[in-house]
Motif scaffolding. Structure first.
Motif, PDB file in Angstrom:
ATOM      1  N   GLU A 164       0.814  -1.215   0.000  1.00 24.19           N
ATOM      2  CA  GLU A 164       0.000   0.000   0.000  1.00 24.19           C
ATOM      3  C   GLU A 164       0.850   1.268   0.000  1.00 24.19           C
ATOM      4  O   GLU A 164       0.303   2.364  -0.150  1.00 24.19           O
ATOM      5  CB  GLU A 164      -0.948  -0.003   1.195  1.00 24.19           C
ATOM      6  CG  GLU A 164      -2.061  -1.038   1.063  1.00 24.19           C
ATOM      7  CD  GLU A 164      -2.967  -1.059   2.280  1.00 24.19           C
ATOM      8  OE1 GLU A 164      -2.741  -0.256   3.213  1.00 24.19           O
ATOM      9  OE2 GLU A 164      -3.906  -1.876   2.304  1.00 24.19           O
ATOM     10  N   GLY A 165       2.173   1.131   0.155  1.00 22.96           N
ATOM     11  CA  GLY A 165       3.073   2.266  -0.005  1.00 22.96           C
ATOM     12  C   GLY A 165       3.374   3.006   1.277  1.00 22.96           C
ATOM     13  O   GLY A 165       2.727   4.019   1.564  1.00 22.96           O
ATOM     14  N   PRO A 166       4.377   2.553   2.039  1.00 24.53           N
ATOM     15  CA  PRO A 166       4.722   3.249   3.284  1.00 24.53           C
ATOM     16  C   PRO A 166       5.169   4.684   3.011  1.00 24.53           C
ATOM     17  O   PRO A 166       6.008   4.929   2.142  1.00 24.53           O
ATOM     18  CB  PRO A 166       5.883   2.411   3.839  1.00 24.53           C
ATOM     19  CG  PRO A 166       5.811   1.093   3.134  1.00 24.53           C
ATOM     20  CD  PRO A 166       5.212   1.376   1.797  1.00 24.53           C
ATOM     21  N   THR A 214      -6.095   0.422  -4.460  1.00 23.44           N
ATOM     22  CA  THR A 214      -6.750   1.718  -4.366  1.00 23.44           C
ATOM     23  C   THR A 214      -6.066   2.568  -3.301  1.00 23.44           C
ATOM     24  O   THR A 214      -5.826   3.773  -3.506  1.00 23.44           O
ATOM     25  CB  THR A 214      -8.236   1.541  -4.033  1.00 23.44           C
ATOM     26  OG1 THR A 214      -8.861   0.731  -5.032  1.00 23.44           O
ATOM     27  CG2 THR A 214      -8.943   2.883  -3.964  1.00 23.44           C
ATOM     28  N   ALA A 215      -5.726   1.941  -2.171  1.00 24.67           N
ATOM     29  CA  ALA A 215      -5.030   2.667  -1.097  1.00 24.67           C
ATOM     30  C   ALA A 215      -3.675   3.184  -1.580  1.00 24.67           C
ATOM     31  O   ALA A 215      -3.285   4.316  -1.272  1.00 24.67           O
ATOM     32  CB  ALA A 215      -4.858   1.757   0.117  1.00 24.67           C
ATOM     33  N   LEU A 216      -2.951   2.375  -2.335  1.00 20.95           N
ATOM     34  CA  LEU A 216      -1.669   2.815  -2.877  1.00 20.95           C
ATOM     35  C   LEU A 216      -1.870   4.002  -3.813  1.00 20.95           C
ATOM     36  O   LEU A 216      -1.143   5.005  -3.729  1.00 20.95           O
ATOM     37  CB  LEU A 216      -0.990   1.671  -3.623  1.00 20.95           C
ATOM     38  CG  LEU A 216       0.228   2.055  -4.472  1.00 20.95           C
ATOM     39  CD1 LEU A 216       1.343   2.644  -3.612  1.00 20.95           C
ATOM     40  CD2 LEU A 216       0.735   0.840  -5.263  1.00 20.95           C
ATOM     41  N   ALA A 217      -2.836   3.904  -4.703  1.00 20.35           N
ATOM     42  CA  ALA A 217      -3.075   4.999  -5.651  1.00 20.35           C
ATOM     43  C   ALA A 217      -3.442   6.286  -4.916  1.00 20.35           C
ATOM     44  O   ALA A 217      -2.971   7.372  -5.278  1.00 20.35           O
ATOM     45  CB  ALA A 217      -4.184   4.600  -6.620  1.00 20.35           C
ATOM     46  N   GLU A 218      -4.262   6.177  -3.898  1.00 25.66           N
ATOM     47  CA  GLU A 218      -4.635   7.369  -3.124  1.00 25.66           C
ATOM     48  C   GLU A 218      -3.418   7.992  -2.451  1.00 25.66           C
ATOM     49  O   GLU A 218      -3.274   9.219  -2.395  1.00 25.66           O
ATOM     50  CB  GLU A 218      -5.695   6.998  -2.095  1.00 25.66           C
ATOM     51  CG  GLU A 218      -7.055   6.671  -2.722  1.00 25.66           C
ATOM     52  CD  GLU A 218      -8.033   6.113  -1.716  1.00 25.66           C
ATOM     53  OE1 GLU A 218      -7.594   5.709  -0.606  1.00 25.66           O
ATOM     54  OE2 GLU A 218      -9.255   6.063  -2.042  1.00 25.66           O
ATOM     55  N   ARG A 219      -2.531   7.156  -1.946  1.00 23.66           N
ATOM     56  CA  ARG A 219      -1.333   7.676  -1.289  1.00 23.66           C
ATOM     57  C   ARG A 219      -0.415   8.368  -2.293  1.00 23.66           C
ATOM     58  O   ARG A 219       0.139   9.436  -2.011  1.00 23.66           O
ATOM     59  CB  ARG A 219      -0.599   6.536  -0.584  1.00 23.66           C
ATOM     60  CG  ARG A 219       0.599   6.975   0.244  1.00 23.66           C
ATOM     61  CD  ARG A 219       0.938   5.932   1.277  1.00 23.66           C
ATOM     62  NE  ARG A 219      -0.123   5.810   2.282  1.00 23.66           N
ATOM     63  CZ  ARG A 219      -0.188   4.814   3.173  1.00 23.66           C
ATOM     64  NH1 ARG A 219       0.725   3.853   3.171  1.00 23.66           N
ATOM     65  NH2 ARG A 219      -1.156   4.771   4.056  1.00 23.66           N
ATOM     66  N   LEU A 220      -0.252   7.783  -3.457  1.00 24.64           N
ATOM     67  CA  LEU A 220       0.582   8.405  -4.487  1.00 24.64           C
ATOM     68  C   LEU A 220       0.010   9.750  -4.925  1.00 24.64           C
ATOM     69  O   LEU A 220       0.746  10.725  -5.081  1.00 24.64           O
ATOM     70  CB  LEU A 220       0.723   7.464  -5.685  1.00 24.64           C
ATOM     71  CG  LEU A 220       1.562   6.207  -5.461  1.00 24.64           C
ATOM     72  CD1 LEU A 220       1.407   5.250  -6.643  1.00 24.64           C
ATOM     73  CD2 LEU A 220       3.030   6.545  -5.246  1.00 24.64           C
ATOM     74  N   THR A 275      -7.435  -1.249 -13.115  1.00 30.28           N
ATOM     75  CA  THR A 275      -8.746  -0.614 -13.011  1.00 30.28           C
ATOM     76  C   THR A 275      -8.931   0.038 -11.646  1.00 30.28           C
ATOM     77  O   THR A 275      -9.441   1.168 -11.543  1.00 30.28           O
ATOM     78  CB  THR A 275      -9.859  -1.641 -13.272  1.00 30.28           C
ATOM     79  OG1 THR A 275      -9.692  -2.190 -14.592  1.00 30.28           O
ATOM     80  CG2 THR A 275     -11.233  -1.007 -13.153  1.00 30.28           C
ATOM     81  N   ALA A 276      -8.517  -0.659 -10.580  1.00 29.51           N
ATOM     82  CA  ALA A 276      -8.638  -0.112  -9.230  1.00 29.51           C
ATOM     83  C   ALA A 276      -7.804   1.155  -9.076  1.00 29.51           C
ATOM     84  O   ALA A 276      -8.277   2.163  -8.523  1.00 29.51           O
ATOM     85  CB  ALA A 276      -8.220  -1.160  -8.199  1.00 29.51           C
ATOM     86  N   MET A 277      -6.571   1.147  -9.566  1.00 32.39           N
ATOM     87  CA  MET A 277      -5.713   2.314  -9.404  1.00 32.39           C
ATOM     88  C   MET A 277      -6.171   3.478 -10.274  1.00 32.39           C
ATOM     89  O   MET A 277      -6.083   4.637  -9.877  1.00 32.39           O
ATOM     90  CB  MET A 277      -4.263   1.933  -9.687  1.00 32.39           C
ATOM     91  CG  MET A 277      -3.681   0.968  -8.668  1.00 32.39           C
ATOM     92  SD  MET A 277      -1.902   0.645  -8.868  1.00 32.39           S
ATOM     93  CE  MET A 277      -1.211   2.243  -8.392  1.00 32.39           C
ATOM     94  N   ARG A 278      -6.675   3.181 -11.453  1.00 30.75           N
ATOM     95  CA  ARG A 278      -7.160   4.242 -12.324  1.00 30.75           C
ATOM     96  C   ARG A 278      -8.467   4.862 -11.832  1.00 30.75           C
ATOM     97  O   ARG A 278      -8.854   5.939 -12.281  1.00 30.75           O
ATOM     98  CB  ARG A 278      -7.350   3.705 -13.748  1.00 30.75           C
ATOM     99  CG  ARG A 278      -6.054   3.505 -14.510  1.00 30.75           C
ATOM    100  CD  ARG A 278      -6.326   2.933 -15.881  1.00 30.75           C
ATOM    101  NE  ARG A 278      -5.109   2.858 -16.688  1.00 30.75           N
ATOM    102  CZ  ARG A 278      -5.002   2.201 -17.842  1.00 30.75           C
ATOM    103  NH1 ARG A 278      -6.076   1.567 -18.326  1.00 30.75           N
ATOM    104  NH2 ARG A 278      -3.875   2.172 -18.505  1.00 30.75           N
ATOM    105  N   SER A 279      -9.152   4.202 -10.922  1.00 26.66           N
ATOM    106  CA  SER A 279     -10.415   4.731 -10.403  1.00 26.66           C
ATOM    107  C   SER A 279     -10.215   5.894  -9.443  1.00 26.66           C
ATOM    108  O   SER A 279     -11.181   6.586  -9.104  1.00 26.66           O
ATOM    109  CB  SER A 279     -11.197   3.619  -9.696  1.00 26.66           C
ATOM    110  OG  SER A 279     -10.596   3.280  -8.443  1.00 26.66           O
ATOM    111  N   VAL A 280      -8.990   6.137  -9.005  1.00 19.88           N
ATOM    112  CA  VAL A 280      -8.712   7.180  -8.030  1.00 19.88           C
ATOM    113  C   VAL A 280      -8.610   8.531  -8.734  1.00 19.88           C
ATOM    114  O   VAL A 280      -7.842   8.688  -9.693  1.00 19.88           O
ATOM    115  CB  VAL A 280      -7.417   6.861  -7.252  1.00 19.88           C
ATOM    116  CG1 VAL A 280      -7.023   8.019  -6.342  1.00 19.88           C
ATOM    117  CG2 VAL A 280      -7.620   5.590  -6.427  1.00 19.88           C
TER     118      VAL A 280
END
Length: 334
Positions: A97-99, A154-160, A201-206
């Motif tokens: 999820e990206g620390p 999705t959590a990773l994409a939001e963090r980025l 798809t999950a990451m692009r949804s952010v």
């Protein structure tokens, strides 16, 4: 049937005009059909390239790697190293999820100059280097394909996005055609492809993201032909390849021409209208091999990848690894 008086000649002229118009339209359609071929039948054209490749050197995953990158840039003496490359830890889902402690220093590095490129390797499964058996991998891939792990990505994409790293180059599930990682493709290519599509798809949804997803197998066939793992053009932005100097005794020309090698990669990318990248390259089984370094750097000049990053720790590197003086000279002289 008896026509109404006074209508015959005018209707005939209208009918003749309509026939002429339809004939012209048919001819135009036939002409356009000849000019516009279906995508699968189009002749191969040049792959998309960039005006200037972003070069990088991987010197470590955390903030220390950023400090070393600056030193490597100075030693290299060939202008700026614009590509910064790091890896998310794949032991747990929280790592995937990206620390923030890992990503925040890279975010600061990225924002110091507008021309920099951030490259992030993202594991597709936890316990990614635990040596899990094929049966367990197959089950995990099936779960992923059904959406069980979407929330982690999705959590990773939001963090980025929150760190203003929305333009990250995501090297997802790298070296999937090999045997090293739990996120390998060979146990179930169909589920692997479906799972990749779920993650993208999950990451692009952010909201706010504009990631580029890099499909990066090992050079060569390995455990499974990497073409069997390709998830489709709509879910891939870059066709990458990790290409180390191996196996022992293989020349650079053979690395180019082997099945599923460098030539196959650029041809595949051209057919699919994608640019190329080289997230990992470096020395390995052939020691201080300056010919390999010259071959790779010439390859980059010819095909102008989006980015290329040299893995610099031993046995791969040329800056931090003193066993490779001739290769280091070739790298700096390019």
């Amino acid at each position: 049937m008896r026509r109404a008086s006074g209508t015959g000649p005018r209707r005939r002229r209208a009918s003749n005009a309509a026939s002429s118009w339809k004939a012209a339209l048919c001819a135009l359609v036939l002409l356009l059909s000849a000019l516009v071929q279906p995508p699968g039948d189009r002749p191969r054209g040049p792959m998309p390239t960039v005006a200037r490749t972003a070069a990088g050197v991987f010197t470590g995953s955390d903030g220390d790697g950023i400090v070393k990158l600056a030193a490597a840039e100075k030693w290299r003496g060939q202008g700026r190293l614009r590509a910064g490359h790091t890896y998310l830890p794949g032991d747990t889902w929280s790592g995937i999820e990206g620390p923030s402690r890992l990503l925040a220093p890279w975010a600061r590095w990225r924002h110091e100059r507008t021309d920099r490129v951030f490259v992030l390797n993202v594991p597709m499964l936890a316990r990614n280097e635990a040596g899990l058996p094929d049966a367990e991998v197959r089950d995990l891939l099936g779960q992923g394909a059904r959406g069980a792990f979407d929330g982690h990505f999705t959590a990773l994409a939001e963090r980025l996005v929150a760190l203003r790293l929305a333009d990250t180059n995501v090297v997802l599930g790298w070296e999937m055609n090999g045997v090293t990682y739990t996120h390998r493709c060979a146990p179930d290519p169909a589920s692997w492809r479906a799972y990749w599509r779920r993650v993208v798809t999950a990451m692009r949804s952010v909201a706010g993201q504009h990631f580029r997803f890099d499909f990066a197998p090992n050079r060569g066939r390995d455990a499974v032909p990497w073409t069997e793992c390709y998830p489709g053009d709509a879910f891939v932005d870059i066709v990458g390849m990790d290409s180390y100097d191996q196996p022992a005794g293989m020349s650079f020309r053979e690395q180019v021409e082997e099945p599923y090698g460098l030539r196959a990669q650029v041809d595949f990318a051209a057919r699919h209208g994608k640019p190329v990248s080289y997230p990992e390259w470096g020395l390995f089984r052939n020691g201080d091999d300056a010919r390999y370094v010259r071959g790779m750097t010439a390859w980059f000049r010819r095909y102008r990848p989006v980015y290329q990053t040299l893995t610099d720790y031993c046995p791969h590197g040329v800056w931090e690894c003193p066993d490779h003086p001739e290769a280091a000279h070739a790298y700096r002289a390019r």
